[in-house]
Design a protein around this motif. Structure first.
Motif, PDB file in Angstrom:
ATOM      1  N   THR A  51       0.837  -1.200   0.000  1.00 37.85           N
ATOM      2  CA  THR A  51       0.000   0.000   0.000  1.00 37.85           C
ATOM      3  C   THR A  51       0.876   1.256   0.000  1.00 37.85           C
ATOM      4  O   THR A  51       2.083   1.187  -0.283  1.00 37.85           O
ATOM      5  CB  THR A  51      -0.962   0.000   1.212  1.00 37.85           C
ATOM      6  N   ASP A  52       0.255   2.384   0.336  1.00 39.25           N
ATOM      7  CA  ASP A  52       0.946   3.682   0.398  1.00 39.25           C
ATOM      8  C   ASP A  52       2.191   3.649   1.284  1.00 39.25           C
ATOM      9  O   ASP A  52       3.161   4.339   1.020  1.00 39.25           O
ATOM     10  CB  ASP A  52      -0.034   4.756   0.882  1.00 39.25           C
ATOM     11  N   ASP A  53       2.165   2.836   2.339  1.00 43.45           N
ATOM     12  CA  ASP A  53       3.298   2.804   3.274  1.00 43.45           C
ATOM     13  C   ASP A  53       4.599   2.469   2.546  1.00 43.45           C
ATOM     14  O   ASP A  53       5.620   3.144   2.705  1.00 43.45           O
ATOM     15  CB  ASP A  53       3.041   1.747   4.367  1.00 43.45           C
ATOM     16  N   THR A  54       4.551   1.403   1.736  1.00 45.46           N
ATOM     17  CA  THR A  54       5.736   0.972   0.994  1.00 45.46           C
ATOM     18  C   THR A  54       6.017   1.904  -0.177  1.00 45.46           C
ATOM     19  O   THR A  54       7.186   2.228  -0.445  1.00 45.46           O
ATOM     20  CB  THR A  54       5.530  -0.465   0.467  1.00 45.46           C
ATOM     21  N   ALA A  55       4.951   2.338  -0.854  1.00 46.05           N
ATOM     22  CA  ALA A  55       5.146   3.213  -2.022  1.00 46.05           C
ATOM     23  C   ALA A  55       5.946   4.455  -1.613  1.00 46.05           C
ATOM     24  O   ALA A  55       6.933   4.820  -2.267  1.00 46.05           O
ATOM     25  CB  ALA A  55       3.794   3.613  -2.613  1.00 46.05           C
ATOM     26  N   TRP A  69       1.682   9.471  -5.488  1.00 42.24           N
ATOM     27  CA  TRP A  69       0.239   9.416  -5.215  1.00 42.24           C
ATOM     28  C   TRP A  69      -0.560   9.556  -6.510  1.00 42.24           C
ATOM     29  O   TRP A  69      -1.507   8.811  -6.770  1.00 42.24           O
ATOM     30  CB  TRP A  69      -0.167  10.508  -4.213  1.00 42.24           C
ATOM     31  N   GLN A  70      -0.138  10.520  -7.340  1.00 42.86           N
ATOM     32  CA  GLN A  70      -0.861  10.781  -8.581  1.00 42.86           C
ATOM     33  C   GLN A  70      -0.848   9.556  -9.510  1.00 42.86           C
ATOM     34  O   GLN A  70      -1.830   9.261 -10.179  1.00 42.86           O
ATOM     35  CB  GLN A  70      -0.190  11.951  -9.309  1.00 42.86           C
ATOM     36  N   LYS A  71       0.280   8.845  -9.498  1.00 48.07           N
ATOM     37  CA  LYS A  71       0.446   7.685 -10.363  1.00 48.07           C
ATOM     38  C   LYS A  71      -0.404   6.507  -9.882  1.00 48.07           C
ATOM     39  O   LYS A  71      -0.951   5.752 -10.687  1.00 48.07           O
ATOM     40  CB  LYS A  71       1.925   7.294 -10.360  1.00 48.07           C
ATOM     41  N   GLU A  72      -0.499   6.343  -8.566  1.00 54.42           N
ATOM     42  CA  GLU A  72      -1.212   5.191  -7.998  1.00 54.42           C
ATOM     43  C   GLU A  72      -2.075   5.614  -6.805  1.00 54.42           C
ATOM     44  O   GLU A  72      -1.806   5.212  -5.676  1.00 54.42           O
ATOM     45  CB  GLU A  72      -0.209   4.120  -7.526  1.00 54.42           C
ATOM     46  N   PRO A  73      -3.094   6.398  -7.063  1.00 58.61           N
ATOM     47  CA  PRO A  73      -3.907   6.908  -5.940  1.00 58.61           C
ATOM     48  C   PRO A  73      -4.687   5.809  -5.223  1.00 58.61           C
ATOM     49  O   PRO A  73      -5.176   6.022  -4.117  1.00 58.61           O
ATOM     50  CB  PRO A  73      -4.860   7.914  -6.623  1.00 58.61           C
ATOM     51  N   TRP A  74      -4.740   4.624  -5.830  1.00 56.86           N
ATOM     52  CA  TRP A  74      -5.516   3.506  -5.276  1.00 56.86           C
ATOM     53  C   TRP A  74      -4.751   2.713  -4.215  1.00 56.86           C
ATOM     54  O   TRP A  74      -5.265   1.712  -3.710  1.00 56.86           O
ATOM     55  CB  TRP A  74      -5.913   2.560  -6.413  1.00 56.86           C
ATOM     56  N   ARG A  75      -3.550   3.146  -3.848  1.00 56.47           N
ATOM     57  CA  ARG A  75      -2.754   2.372  -2.880  1.00 56.47           C
ATOM     58  C   ARG A  75      -3.209   2.502  -1.425  1.00 56.47           C
ATOM     59  O   ARG A  75      -2.524   2.041  -0.517  1.00 56.47           O
ATOM     60  CB  ARG A  75      -1.282   2.752  -2.957  1.00 56.47           C
ATOM     61  N   GLY A  76      -4.337   3.158  -1.177  1.00 56.37           N
ATOM     62  CA  GLY A  76      -4.846   3.197   0.201  1.00 56.37           C
ATOM     63  C   GLY A  76      -4.353   4.366   1.033  1.00 56.37           C
ATOM     64  O   GLY A  76      -4.224   4.263   2.256  1.00 56.37           O
TER      65      GLY A  76
END
Ligand code: R7I
Ligand code: MG
Ligand code: MG
Length: 314
Positions: A50-54, A84-91
């Motif tokens: 998720t966002d944590d790793t990204a 975030w913009q590239k993968e806003p679905w990461r939670g």
């Protein structure tokens, strides 16, 4: 002898990803049994982070690429926003998403961060969840805490959001630089070192409680009840520290403990995984799980650079 520094830095990154991806299936549960975690571990297929790793990877790359130039908040803010913009679905947390959107529209991060929660700024754990890579480049405990606070401030203007990043950054530094398996982890010394940098009563109280819970051999549910397991910094970083110090020699056990407490399981798992991965090294992570992570090859490349970037020692 023993684990190399590069393997420890890689352990920090892969431990984050593993804790995040394993915990992600259980976010928000009250508590999680060992059997349900077993099932996720035994399945095959990609373990999606998720966002944590990204954002941890964005910070790691930022630090690795800049070498001695250090941290540049303006640049890093743009890199976070782009991820975030590239993968806003990461939670992503709603506050973080809002800050990144404003930054993307050209607002300076300082203004964007204070605009949250009626001007108070966020005390969420988003600064702490992504902070661990600063441990690899800081010159000592105070420098690492300062780097941690600065990386958090981009999205977390509230003091507590920043304190969480300071504590997690320092814990990662101690795990990376001072504490190597098989040396026995001195829990009281570890807690003492953490409390010296963050001069804040609420944090000291929580960290004191960690020592007590370790002494009594508390199970994850009990520890989570006492320390918290929510999306705030103060309500999650102590549980991550607890998960690590009560399972210092086994990253998967630390992650399972973190997830077992329920609540913000991806984040508490990610933070515990960073600490245990940094202490024990990537070579101690089970191959069949590492192979299922999305960041494997990329993490290896970044860890190689990060292990030699910046300053060393303490
Ligand atoms: O901190 P943040 O990036 O969230 C990280 C979490 C992790 O669990 C990730 O895995 C992801 O799921 O999100 O995002 P924020 O939205 O800034 O903070 C998280 C939450 O903390 C907010 O959505 C609020 O619920 C709460 N919170 C606050 N509530 C009231 N007043 C944070 N700051 C405040 C506040 O000042
Ligand atoms: Mg997350
Ligand atoms: Mg989370």
């Amino acid at each position: 002898a023993g684990v190399t520094r590069e393997d420890k830095v890689l352990g920090l990154l892969l431990g984050t990803a593993l804790g995040d991806a394993l915990g992600a299936s259980f976010e928000g549960r009250h508590a999680v049994t060992a059997r349900t975690v077993d099932a996720v571990e035994r399945a095959d297929g990609t373990l999606v982070h998720t966002d944590d790793t990204a954002l941890t990877m964005v910070l790691a790359e930022h630090l690795a690429a800049r070498d001695h130039a250090g941290l540049d908040e303006d640049v890093l803010a743009g890199e976070f926003a782009a991820a975030w913009q590239k993968e806003p679905w990461r939670g992503y947390g709603p506050g973080a998403a809002q800050v990144f959107e404003l930054i993307g529209r050209g607002m300076p991060w300082q203004r964007a961060a204070v605009s949250l929660f009626g001007g108070a700024g966020s005390y969420g754990n988003g600064g702490a969840m992504r902070v661990a890579p600063v441990a690899a480049v800081g010159t000592g405990p105070h420098h690492v805490a300062e780097l941690g606070r600065r990386t958090a401030s981009i999205t977390h203007a509230h003091e507590d959001g920043q304190h969480g990043a300071e504590v997690q950054a320092l814990a990662a530094y101690l795990a990376l630089e001072r504490e190597s398996a098989p040396r026995v982890l001195d829990i009281d010394q570890f807690r003492h070192d953490l409390t010296r940098v963050v001069r804040c009563r609420a944090w000291h109280e929580k960290l004191d409680r960690v020592s007590e819970l370790v002494r009594t051999g508390a199970d994850p549910r009990h520890a989570a009840h006492s320390l918290g397991n929510d999306v705030t910094a103060l309500g999650s970083v102590p549980m991550a520290v607890m998960s690590f110090v009560s399972n210092p020699d086994d990253p998967v056990a630390a992650i399972r403990y973190a997830i077992g407490g329920g609540g913000d399981t991806d984040t508490i798992g990610a933070m515990a995984g960073a600490l245990a991965g940094a202490r024990n090294g990537a070579s101690t992570l089970p191959e069949h799980l590492v192979a299922r992570l999305e960041v494997g090859d990329h993490a290896r490349e970044v860890a190689g650079k990060l292990a030699t970037a910046g300053h060393r020692g303490g």
